[in-house]
Design a protein around this motif. Structure first.
Motif, PDB file in Angstrom:
ATOM      1  N   MET A 293      37.443  46.912  44.719  1.00  9.09           N
ATOM      2  CA  MET A 293      38.762  46.655  44.631  1.00  9.09           C
ATOM      3  C   MET A 293      39.531  47.872  44.775  1.00  9.09           C
ATOM      4  SD  MET A 293      41.216  47.113  42.105  1.00  9.09           S
ATOM      5  CE  MET A 293      40.584  47.578  40.457  1.00  9.09           C
ATOM      6  N   LEU A 294      39.229  49.006  44.204  1.00  5.69           N
ATOM      7  CA  LEU A 294      39.834  50.250  44.331  1.00  5.69           C
ATOM      8  C   LEU A 294      40.188  50.713  45.704  1.00  5.69           C
ATOM      9  CD1 LEU A 294      38.404  52.400  41.335  1.00  5.69           C
ATOM     10  CD2 LEU A 294      40.774  51.448  41.459  1.00  5.69           C
ATOM     11  N   ALA A 295      38.964  50.757  46.613  1.00  3.50           N
ATOM     12  CA  ALA A 295      38.893  51.091  48.207  1.00  3.50           C
ATOM     13  C   ALA A 295      39.934  50.195  48.678  1.00  3.50           C
ATOM     14  CB  ALA A 295      37.519  50.910  48.611  1.00  3.50           C
ATOM     15  N   GLU A 296      40.119  48.752  48.398  1.00  2.00           N
ATOM     16  CA  GLU A 296      40.878  48.122  49.121  1.00  2.00           C
ATOM     17  C   GLU A 296      42.312  48.405  48.833  1.00  2.00           C
ATOM     18  OE1 GLU A 296      37.759  44.287  49.376  1.00  2.00           O
ATOM     19  OE2 GLU A 296      39.251  44.163  47.990  1.00  2.00           O
ATOM     20  N   LEU A 297      42.805  48.629  47.577  1.00  7.12           N
ATOM     21  CA  LEU A 297      43.893  48.850  47.176  1.00  7.12           C
ATOM     22  C   LEU A 297      44.392  50.101  47.716  1.00  7.12           C
ATOM     23  CD1 LEU A 297      46.408  47.722  45.374  1.00  7.12           C
ATOM     24  CD2 LEU A 297      45.389  48.807  43.538  1.00  7.12           C
ATOM     25  N   ALA A 298      43.444  51.060  47.629  1.00  3.59           N
ATOM     26  CA  ALA A 298      43.756  52.589  48.053  1.00  3.59           C
ATOM     27  C   ALA A 298      44.188  52.501  49.458  1.00  3.59           C
ATOM     28  CB  ALA A 298      42.608  53.635  48.045  1.00  3.59           C
ATOM     29  N   GLU A 299      43.465  51.678  50.268  1.00  2.53           N
ATOM     30  CA  GLU A 299      43.449  51.542  51.681  1.00  2.53           C
ATOM     31  C   GLU A 299      45.266  50.863  51.944  1.00  2.53           C
ATOM     32  OE1 GLU A 299      41.951  49.816  55.951  1.00  2.53           O
ATOM     33  OE2 GLU A 299      40.839  49.348  53.919  1.00  2.53           O
TER      34      GLU A 299
ATOM     35  N   ASN B  61      38.642  41.346  27.347  1.00  4.67           N
ATOM     36  CA  ASN B  61      39.907  42.257  27.746  1.00  4.67           C
ATOM     37  C   ASN B  61      40.121  41.490  29.122  1.00  4.67           C
ATOM     38  OD1 ASN B  61      38.845  43.453  25.608  1.00  4.67           O
ATOM     39  ND2 ASN B  61      38.165  45.270  26.796  1.00  4.67           N
ATOM     40  N   THR B  62      41.276  41.223  29.188  1.00  5.21           N
ATOM     41  CA  THR B  62      41.865  40.592  30.609  1.00  5.21           C
ATOM     42  C   THR B  62      43.305  40.821  30.694  1.00  5.21           C
ATOM     43  OG1 THR B  62      42.021  38.630  31.650  1.00  5.21           O
ATOM     44  CG2 THR B  62      42.193  38.531  29.265  1.00  5.21           C
ATOM     45  N   ASN B  63      44.083  40.246  31.464  1.00  5.03           N
ATOM     46  CA  ASN B  63      45.425  40.591  31.876  1.00  5.03           C
ATOM     47  C   ASN B  63      46.026  39.293  32.063  1.00  5.03           C
ATOM     48  OD1 ASN B  63      45.534  40.028  34.720  1.00  5.03           O
ATOM     49  ND2 ASN B  63      44.168  42.002  34.577  1.00  5.03           N
ATOM     50  N   ALA B  64      47.408  39.088  31.997  1.00  7.95           N
ATOM     51  CA  ALA B  64      48.237  37.608  32.252  1.00  7.95           C
ATOM     52  C   ALA B  64      47.891  37.180  33.391  1.00  7.95           C
ATOM     53  CB  ALA B  64      49.645  38.081  32.021  1.00  7.95           C
ATOM     54  N   VAL B  65      47.780  38.057  34.404  1.00  6.02           N
ATOM     55  CA  VAL B  65      47.246  37.156  35.724  1.00  6.02           C
ATOM     56  C   VAL B  65      45.971  36.788  35.745  1.00  6.02           C
ATOM     57  CG1 VAL B  65      47.063  37.757  38.303  1.00  6.02           C
ATOM     58  CG2 VAL B  65      49.016  38.917  37.147  1.00  6.02           C
TER      59      VAL B  65
ATOM     60  N   ALA C  82      42.173  37.802  43.254  1.00  3.09           N
ATOM     61  CA  ALA C  82      40.782  37.889  44.383  1.00  3.09           C
ATOM     62  C   ALA C  82      39.791  38.814  43.538  1.00  3.09           C
ATOM     63  CB  ALA C  82      41.143  38.627  45.830  1.00  3.09           C
ATOM     64  N   MET C  83      40.101  39.427  42.418  1.00  2.00           N
ATOM     65  CA  MET C  83      38.869  39.939  41.673  1.00  2.00           C
ATOM     66  C   MET C  83      37.944  38.998  41.121  1.00  2.00           C
ATOM     67  SD  MET C  83      41.219  43.025  39.945  1.00  2.00           S
ATOM     68  CE  MET C  83      39.598  43.780  38.943  1.00  2.00           C
ATOM     69  N   LEU C  84      38.546  37.965  40.922  1.00  2.00           N
ATOM     70  CA  LEU C  84      37.628  36.959  40.132  1.00  2.00           C
ATOM     71  C   LEU C  84      36.730  35.933  41.162  1.00  2.00           C
ATOM     72  CD1 LEU C  84      40.611  35.902  37.659  1.00  2.00           C
ATOM     73  CD2 LEU C  84      38.502  37.731  37.324  1.00  2.00           C
ATOM     74  N   LEU C  85      35.722  36.099  41.448  1.00  2.00           N
ATOM     75  CA  LEU C  85      35.051  35.606  42.487  1.00  2.00           C
ATOM     76  C   LEU C  85      34.440  34.013  42.078  1.00  2.00           C
ATOM     77  CD1 LEU C  85      32.705  38.480  43.660  1.00  2.00           C
ATOM     78  CD2 LEU C  85      35.127  37.721  44.489  1.00  2.00           C
TER      79      LEU C  85
ATOM     80  N   VAL D 175      29.981  38.186  32.936  1.00  2.00           N
ATOM     81  CA  VAL D 175      29.146  37.120  32.084  1.00  2.00           C
ATOM     82  C   VAL D 175      29.245  35.929  32.414  1.00  2.00           C
ATOM     83  CG1 VAL D 175      28.477  36.473  29.700  1.00  2.00           C
ATOM     84  CG2 VAL D 175      29.169  38.847  30.098  1.00  2.00           C
ATOM     85  N   VAL D 176      30.441  35.334  32.179  1.00  2.00           N
ATOM     86  CA  VAL D 176      30.753  33.873  32.736  1.00  2.00           C
ATOM     87  C   VAL D 176      31.334  33.667  33.987  1.00  2.00           C
ATOM     88  CG1 VAL D 176      32.040  31.857  31.904  1.00  2.00           C
ATOM     89  CG2 VAL D 176      31.006  33.408  30.232  1.00  2.00           C
ATOM     90  N   VAL D 177      32.080  34.888  34.499  1.00  2.00           N
ATOM     91  CA  VAL D 177      32.847  35.018  35.527  1.00  2.00           C
ATOM     92  C   VAL D 177      32.343  36.121  36.376  1.00  2.00           C
ATOM     93  CG1 VAL D 177      35.123  35.421  36.758  1.00  2.00           C
ATOM     94  CG2 VAL D 177      35.039  34.059  34.312  1.00  2.00           C
ATOM     95  N   ASP D 178      32.109  35.750  37.657  1.00  2.00           N
ATOM     96  CA  ASP D 178      31.428  36.710  38.815  1.00  2.00           C
ATOM     97  C   ASP D 178      32.721  37.348  39.171  1.00  2.00           C
ATOM     98  OD1 ASP D 178      28.842  35.969  38.635  1.00  2.00           O
ATOM     99  OD2 ASP D 178      29.214  34.580  40.073  1.00  2.00           O
ATOM    100  N   VAL D 179      32.875  38.708  39.194  1.00  2.00           N
ATOM    101  CA  VAL D 179      33.792  39.804  39.249  1.00  2.00           C
ATOM    102  C   VAL D 179      33.728  40.653  40.633  1.00  2.00           C
ATOM    103  CG1 VAL D 179      34.970  39.525  37.374  1.00  2.00           C
ATOM    104  CG2 VAL D 179      33.177  41.420  37.818  1.00  2.00           C
ATOM    105  N   LYS D 180      34.696  41.041  41.440  1.00  2.00           N
ATOM    106  CA  LYS D 180      34.526  41.879  42.472  1.00  2.00           C
ATOM    107  C   LYS D 180      34.048  43.483  41.979  1.00  2.00           C
ATOM    108  CE  LYS D 180      37.469  41.686  45.766  1.00  2.00           C
ATOM    109  NZ  LYS D 180      38.728  41.715  46.668  1.00  2.00           N
ATOM    110  N   PRO D 181      33.070  44.119  42.577  1.00  2.00           N
ATOM    111  CA  PRO D 181      32.811  45.447  41.932  1.00  2.00           C
ATOM    112  C   PRO D 181      34.209  46.412  42.056  1.00  2.00           C
ATOM    113  CG  PRO D 181      31.245  44.835  43.525  1.00  2.00           C
ATOM    114  CD  PRO D 181      32.299  43.443  43.529  1.00  2.00           C
TER     115      PRO D 181
END
Length: 213
Positions: free
Chosen positions: A25-31, A119-123, A92-95, A15-21
């Protein structure tokens, strides 16, 4: 204006923050970790509809702090990820902040009281507070990991309304997830599903909200 709306409460990601799909993110972390994306999708799901909660969900309601989340996640990976690397991937998820939305919020703040409930986290929360300017137009900011509840849990909406000293029906949530919109309404709030800024302007105007012309 619709006098029953005392607070406009914005979701952040999408909504206010553009985020990586999420799929990217899952594909990059999986690799990086040689772990299947399907496994990661379950470990990192963010629906808050299935018990037990995933590691990401526990991170988002503060059951796990940053170090605890990293340790627990590594136990599920084929190849561990270093703490600083995980922090980098999360950031890097926060664009970036959506400039047009921030401008709209600045205009709305001349007429209304604004808050956010994310809904967020400390980072993510730390990164947004350090790098994004939209906080300047908010009177209050609520993060799931700080209050211990995440949308769509009605207890979270009750907590926020109480902290705002507002009746639930006087709070309007703007969120891009239908499950959260439904949760807000079930908790007695008003709510709008965010699709794009143009449709949001129309929806707000239909409610008599000033500052959207």
């Amino acid at each position: 204006m619709n006098d029953s709306i005392d607070w406009l409460v914005f979701d952040l990601g999408g909504v206010v923050v553009d985020v990586k799909p999420a799929a990217q993110m899952l594909a990059e972390l999986a690799e990086q970790t040689r772990t299947s994306s399907g496994h990661l999708a379950e470990v990192l799901r963010e629906r808050f509809t299935t018990q037990p909660f995933s590691l990401a969900e526990r991170f988002q309601i503060g059951e796990l702090d940053e170090a605890g989340f990293h340790t627990a996640l590594n136990h599920t990976l084929v190849e561990p990820i270093a703490p600083d690397r995980l922090t980098h991937e999360l950031e890097a998820m926060l664009l970036g902040e959506h400039e047009a939305m921030r401008a709209l919020m600045q205009t709305l703040a001349r007429h209304h009281r604004l808050a956010c409930y994310s809904n967020t986290n400390a980072v993510h929360w730390r990164y947004m507070q350090q790098h994004f300017r939209f906080f300047d137009v908010l009177e209050r900011a609520f993060a799931s990991q700080e209050i211990g509840f995440a949308k769509p849990d009605r207890r979270g909406f009750a907590h926020v309304a109480d902290a705002l000293d507002a009746e639930p029906g006087a709070c309007l949530l703007i969120d891009d997830r239908q499950i959260n919109v439904d949760g807000a309404k079930a908790a007695g709030w008003q709510a709008l599903r965010f699709e794009n800024i143009e449709s949001l302007r129309r929806d707000l105007a239909a409610l008599g909200v000033a500052g959207v012309a």
